[in-house]
Design a protein around this motif. Structure first.
Motif, PDB file in Angstrom:
ATOM      1  N   ILE A  93       0.824  -1.306   0.028  1.00 53.00           N
ATOM      2  CA  ILE A  93      -0.036  -0.029   0.025  1.00 53.00           C
ATOM      3  C   ILE A  93       0.898   1.399   0.049  1.00 53.00           C
ATOM      4  CG2 ILE A  93      -1.730  -1.177   1.112  1.00 53.00           C
ATOM      5  CD1 ILE A  93      -0.944   0.301   3.888  1.00 53.00           C
ATOM      6  N   SER A  94       1.947   1.229   0.426  1.00 49.02           N
ATOM      7  CA  SER A  94       2.948   2.368   0.330  1.00 49.02           C
ATOM      8  C   SER A  94       3.864   2.496  -0.899  1.00 49.02           C
ATOM      9  CB  SER A  94       3.848   2.252   1.539  1.00 49.02           C
ATOM     10  OG  SER A  94       4.466   1.124   1.728  1.00 49.02           O
ATOM     11  N   MET A  95       3.794   1.349  -1.541  1.00 48.88           N
ATOM     12  CA  MET A  95       4.864   1.436  -2.733  1.00 48.88           C
ATOM     13  C   MET A  95       4.811   2.604  -3.761  1.00 48.88           C
ATOM     14  SD  MET A  95       5.332  -1.518  -5.717  1.00 48.88           S
ATOM     15  CE  MET A  95       5.939  -2.733  -4.492  1.00 48.88           C
ATOM     16  N   ILE A  96       3.591   3.124  -4.108  1.00 51.83           N
ATOM     17  CA  ILE A  96       3.584   4.339  -4.756  1.00 51.83           C
ATOM     18  C   ILE A  96       3.961   5.608  -4.193  1.00 51.83           C
ATOM     19  CG2 ILE A  96       1.882   5.774  -6.327  1.00 51.83           C
ATOM     20  CD1 ILE A  96       0.019   3.336  -6.570  1.00 51.83           C
ATOM     21  N   GLY A  97       3.736   5.630  -2.977  1.00 49.40           N
ATOM     22  CA  GLY A  97       4.200   6.758  -2.292  1.00 49.40           C
ATOM     23  C   GLY A  97       5.767   6.716  -1.920  1.00 49.40           C
ATOM     24  N   LEU A  98       6.205   5.494  -1.874  1.00 47.85           N
ATOM     25  CA  LEU A  98       7.786   5.504  -1.778  1.00 47.85           C
ATOM     26  C   LEU A  98       8.437   5.728  -3.058  1.00 47.85           C
ATOM     27  CD1 LEU A  98       7.876   2.030   0.246  1.00 47.85           C
ATOM     28  CD2 LEU A  98       8.684   4.336   0.892  1.00 47.85           C
ATOM     29  N   GLN A  99       7.881   5.422  -4.495  1.00 48.89           N
ATOM     30  CA  GLN A  99       8.231   5.818  -5.515  1.00 48.89           C
ATOM     31  C   GLN A  99       8.430   7.177  -5.807  1.00 48.89           C
ATOM     32  OE1 GLN A  99       5.960   2.460  -7.793  1.00 48.89           O
ATOM     33  NE2 GLN A  99       7.098   3.466  -9.248  1.00 48.89           N
ATOM     34  N   GLU A 100       7.378   7.885  -5.307  1.00 52.77           N
ATOM     35  CA  GLU A 100       7.317   9.419  -5.618  1.00 52.77           C
ATOM     36  C   GLU A 100       8.265  10.115  -4.650  1.00 52.77           C
ATOM     37  OE1 GLU A 100       3.299  10.212  -4.584  1.00 52.77           O
ATOM     38  OE2 GLU A 100       2.390   9.574  -6.677  1.00 52.77           O
ATOM     39  N   ARG A 101       8.407   9.375  -3.344  1.00 47.35           N
ATOM     40  CA  ARG A 101       9.384  10.028  -2.405  1.00 47.35           C
ATOM     41  C   ARG A 101      10.580  10.132  -2.783  1.00 47.35           C
ATOM     42  NH1 ARG A 101       9.301   9.165   4.223  1.00 47.35           N
ATOM     43  NH2 ARG A 101      10.258  10.783   4.828  1.00 47.35           N
ATOM     44  N   TYR A 102      11.162   8.766  -3.173  1.00 47.39           N
ATOM     45  CA  TYR A 102      12.397   8.567  -3.431  1.00 47.39           C
ATOM     46  C   TYR A 102      12.864   8.766  -5.020  1.00 47.39           C
ATOM     47  CZ  TYR A 102      12.571   6.829   0.970  1.00 47.39           C
ATOM     48  OH  TYR A 102      12.590   6.593   2.511  1.00 47.39           O
ATOM     49  N   SER A 103      11.685   9.019  -5.689  1.00 48.28           N
ATOM     50  CA  SER A 103      11.836   9.458  -7.283  1.00 48.28           C
ATOM     51  C   SER A 103      12.761   8.397  -7.851  1.00 48.28           C
ATOM     52  CB  SER A 103      12.885  10.725  -7.433  1.00 48.28           C
ATOM     53  OG  SER A 103      12.208  11.658  -7.019  1.00 48.28           O
ATOM     54  N   ALA A 104      12.243   7.102  -7.505  1.00 49.09           N
ATOM     55  CA  ALA A 104      12.559   5.670  -7.899  1.00 49.09           C
ATOM     56  C   ALA A 104      11.816   4.914  -8.547  1.00 49.09           C
ATOM     57  CB  ALA A 104      13.061   4.843  -6.681  1.00 49.09           C
ATOM     58  N   GLY A 105      12.161   3.949  -9.540  1.00 51.17           N
ATOM     59  CA  GLY A 105      11.127   3.163 -10.287  1.00 51.17           C
ATOM     60  C   GLY A 105      10.738   2.075  -9.233  1.00 51.17           C
ATOM     61  N   ARG A 106       9.738   1.348  -9.880  1.00 54.66           N
ATOM     62  CA  ARG A 106       9.114   0.155  -9.126  1.00 54.66           C
ATOM     63  C   ARG A 106      10.000  -0.907  -8.940  1.00 54.66           C
ATOM     64  NH1 ARG A 106       2.940  -1.245  -9.647  1.00 54.66           N
ATOM     65  NH2 ARG A 106       2.974   0.870  -9.202  1.00 54.66           N
ATOM     66  N   GLY A 107      10.905  -1.192  -9.643  1.00 54.66           N
ATOM     67  CA  GLY A 107      11.846  -2.327  -9.344  1.00 54.66           C
ATOM     68  C   GLY A 107      12.838  -2.079  -8.425  1.00 54.66           C
ATOM     69  N   ALA A 108      13.272  -0.930  -8.106  1.00 56.68           N
ATOM     70  CA  ALA A 108      14.242  -0.454  -7.213  1.00 56.68           C
ATOM     71  C   ALA A 108      13.651  -0.378  -5.785  1.00 56.68           C
ATOM     72  CB  ALA A 108      14.590   1.166  -7.218  1.00 56.68           C
ATOM     73  N   VAL A 109      12.173   0.230  -5.745  1.00 62.54           N
ATOM     74  CA  VAL A 109      11.369   0.146  -4.597  1.00 62.54           C
ATOM     75  C   VAL A 109      11.141  -1.400  -4.287  1.00 62.54           C
ATOM     76  CG1 VAL A 109       9.342   0.668  -3.571  1.00 62.54           C
ATOM     77  CG2 VAL A 109      10.561   2.463  -4.991  1.00 62.54           C
ATOM     78  N   SER A 110      10.780  -2.443  -5.056  1.00 61.20           N
ATOM     79  CA  SER A 110      10.296  -3.369  -4.664  1.00 61.20           C
ATOM     80  C   SER A 110      11.646  -4.346  -4.117  1.00 61.20           C
ATOM     81  CB  SER A 110       9.950  -4.175  -6.109  1.00 61.20           C
ATOM     82  OG  SER A 110       8.770  -3.616  -6.536  1.00 61.20           O
ATOM     83  N   LEU A 111      12.789  -3.835  -4.316  1.00 58.85           N
ATOM     84  CA  LEU A 111      13.939  -4.392  -3.749  1.00 58.85           C
ATOM     85  C   LEU A 111      13.866  -4.412  -2.235  1.00 58.85           C
ATOM     86  CD1 LEU A 111      16.687  -6.052  -4.316  1.00 58.85           C
ATOM     87  CD2 LEU A 111      17.798  -3.677  -4.589  1.00 58.85           C
ATOM     88  N   GLY A 112      13.367  -3.242  -1.704  1.00 61.06           N
ATOM     89  CA  GLY A 112      13.384  -3.048  -0.414  1.00 61.06           C
ATOM     90  C   GLY A 112      12.552  -4.083   0.436  1.00 61.06           C
ATOM     91  N   PHE A 113      11.432  -4.616  -0.226  1.00 62.50           N
ATOM     92  CA  PHE A 113      10.675  -5.707   0.344  1.00 62.50           C
ATOM     93  C   PHE A 113      11.604  -7.178   0.350  1.00 62.50           C
ATOM     94  CE2 PHE A 113       7.251  -9.209   0.452  1.00 62.50           C
ATOM     95  CZ  PHE A 113       6.998  -9.242   1.697  1.00 62.50           C
ATOM     96  N   SER A 114      12.219  -7.456  -1.037  1.00 62.74           N
ATOM     97  CA  SER A 114      12.954  -8.494  -1.157  1.00 62.74           C
ATOM     98  C   SER A 114      14.100  -8.682  -0.230  1.00 62.74           C
ATOM     99  CB  SER A 114      13.794  -8.585  -2.507  1.00 62.74           C
ATOM    100  OG  SER A 114      12.534  -8.575  -3.517  1.00 62.74           O
TER     101      SER A 114
END
Length: 400
Positions: A37-58
């Motif tokens: 639920i926070s993935m889109i907000g994290l993308q906007e906050r860090y100006s990062a792509g979904r792949g980079a943000v998804s790595l956090g959960f990985s």
């Protein structure tokens, strides 16, 4: 350990179970339940792509697998309370860092070095060992109850409402405060008293003599349990997208996914109950058959009610791997080696749980839909069912 623990006051045993349940739910619910639920907000906050943000959960999943053997040793050396308090503190600091940082490097540090290790030290593994130690006579049910993901099923809807009110930094700050408050709960945790009866003597001697990893049954357990965990993770991460692709509205898809989450709460307890009555191997073989039938049903794009039934069955059958593996490992390797066996199980299943869910996404993109993914899931469930049936036969030959 068994006879001595049965004579402990019931209130104390239940208190340990409740404290473990709360620690598990905060650790797992706040990590697994909030990331999507926070993935889109994290993308906007860090100006990062979904792949980079998804790595956090990985990184969280990776830490839980890699640190398993070390955590079992930490529990043996330092005790449950100290290990779990350190883990909760680490996770709390990780969420505090997320609440205050705007740098992508800090994001990776928070998930990889703080939240991931923290969840591993305060979540499923230590809580499963704690619950099983206090309730050796019905280990499966106790572990299932202690690891019931109640907060995980509630957090997505609750988190969306909170984020709308206080934005993402306030949301993560609240999660950090929740972790620090949990320290008071964990402060009262005690390990179960030890006695001379420490499980299956034959299994202990075999483990001492040859080592857990040298036994083929361990690798069969790793392959089957890792596949079952990977299938469950793939289902959780893809079910909403699958429903939307088949014509379900986003709102209804989210509601149906929540029903699956509620069913998973019951699944940990029901499979734990089956483990105590028919053994862990046979319980997971039955769960794998249920998963195969459920996913096969979804492949035919059924109506609303049949789809909902299939999702509920997926939730029931996909959430009980850890309680069952705990019961199987106790029977095969002995109680004295349970922590080591579970830690090694988590370590060696990392390649499956880390790689197979993303591969399912790649297969979806390459084939233009979910039919090929579902076919692989059904085939995998069939393999898992056969393997766990064989594990169950070996398990039942072990003396209690």
């Amino acid at each position: 350990m068994g006879s001595e623990n049965r004579h402990q006051p019931a209130s104390r045993r239940v208190a340990m179970l409740i404290r473990g349940f709360l620690s598990q739910n905060v650790a797992i619910g706040c990590s697994y339940g909030t990331f999507g639920i926070s993935m889109i907000g994290l993308q906007e906050r860090y100006s990062a792509g979904r792949g980079a943000v998804s790595l956090g959960f990985s990184l969280v999943i990776l830490a839980m697998g890699l640190l398993g053997p070390l955590i079992s040793r930490a529990v043996e050396r330092f005790g449950f309370r100290r290990t779990m308090m350190i883990g909760t503190t680490l996770a709390g600091c990780g969420y505090a860092l997320l609440a205050t940082s705007s740098n992508i490097v800090a994001f990776f540090v928070a998930f990889g070095l703080l939240i991931g290790p923290g969840v591993a030290m305060a979540g499923t593994l230590p809580v499963g060992l704690l619950a099983g130690g206090w309730f050796p006579e019905w280990r499966g049910r106790a572990v299932g109850l202690a690891t019931m993901p109640m907060l995980l099923s509630m957090m997505p809807m609750l988190g969306v409402a909170v984020i709308e009110q206080v934005r993402l930094p306030g949301f993560y700050a609240g999660i950090a405060v929740l972790h620090f408050l949990m320290l008071g709960v964990i402060l009262g945790i005690r390990g179960a008293p030890r006695s001379d009866a420490v499980g299956n003597p034959g299994a202990q001697h075999r483990a001492d003599r040859t080592g857990i990893v040298s036994r083929p049954i361990f690798w069969l357990l790793v392959l089957s349990g890792g596949l079952l965990n990977s299938i469950s993770i793939t289902g959780v991460t893809n079910i909403v997208s699958l429903l939307i692709e088949t014509g379900t509205s986003p709102g209804r898809a989210a509601l149906m996914a929540s029903a699956m989450g509620v069913a998973s709460m019951c699944g940990t307890l029901s499979i734990g109950w089956l483990c105590d009555h028919m053994g862990g191997g046979r319980a997971l073989a039955l769960a794998a058959v249920g998963l195969a039938l459920s996913w096969l049903t979804l492949s035919y794009v059924p109506g609303f009610m049949l789809t909902l039934v299939a999702l509920i069955l997926i939730g029931l059958c996909g959430a009980g791997t850890f309680p069952a593996v705990t019961v199987i490992s106790t029977r095969l390797f002995g109680l004295a080696h349970l922590g080591k066996a579970l830690g090694l199980f988590g370590l060696f299943t990392v390649p499956l749980t880390f790689l197979l869910p993303p591969l399912a996404g790649w297969l979806h993109d390459a084939t233009g839909g979910y039919p090929a993914v579902i076919a692989c899931i059904v085939a995998g469930c069939g393999l898992v069912a056969v393997n766990f049936y064989l594990v169950g036969r070996i398990e039942r030959r072990q003396p209690r």
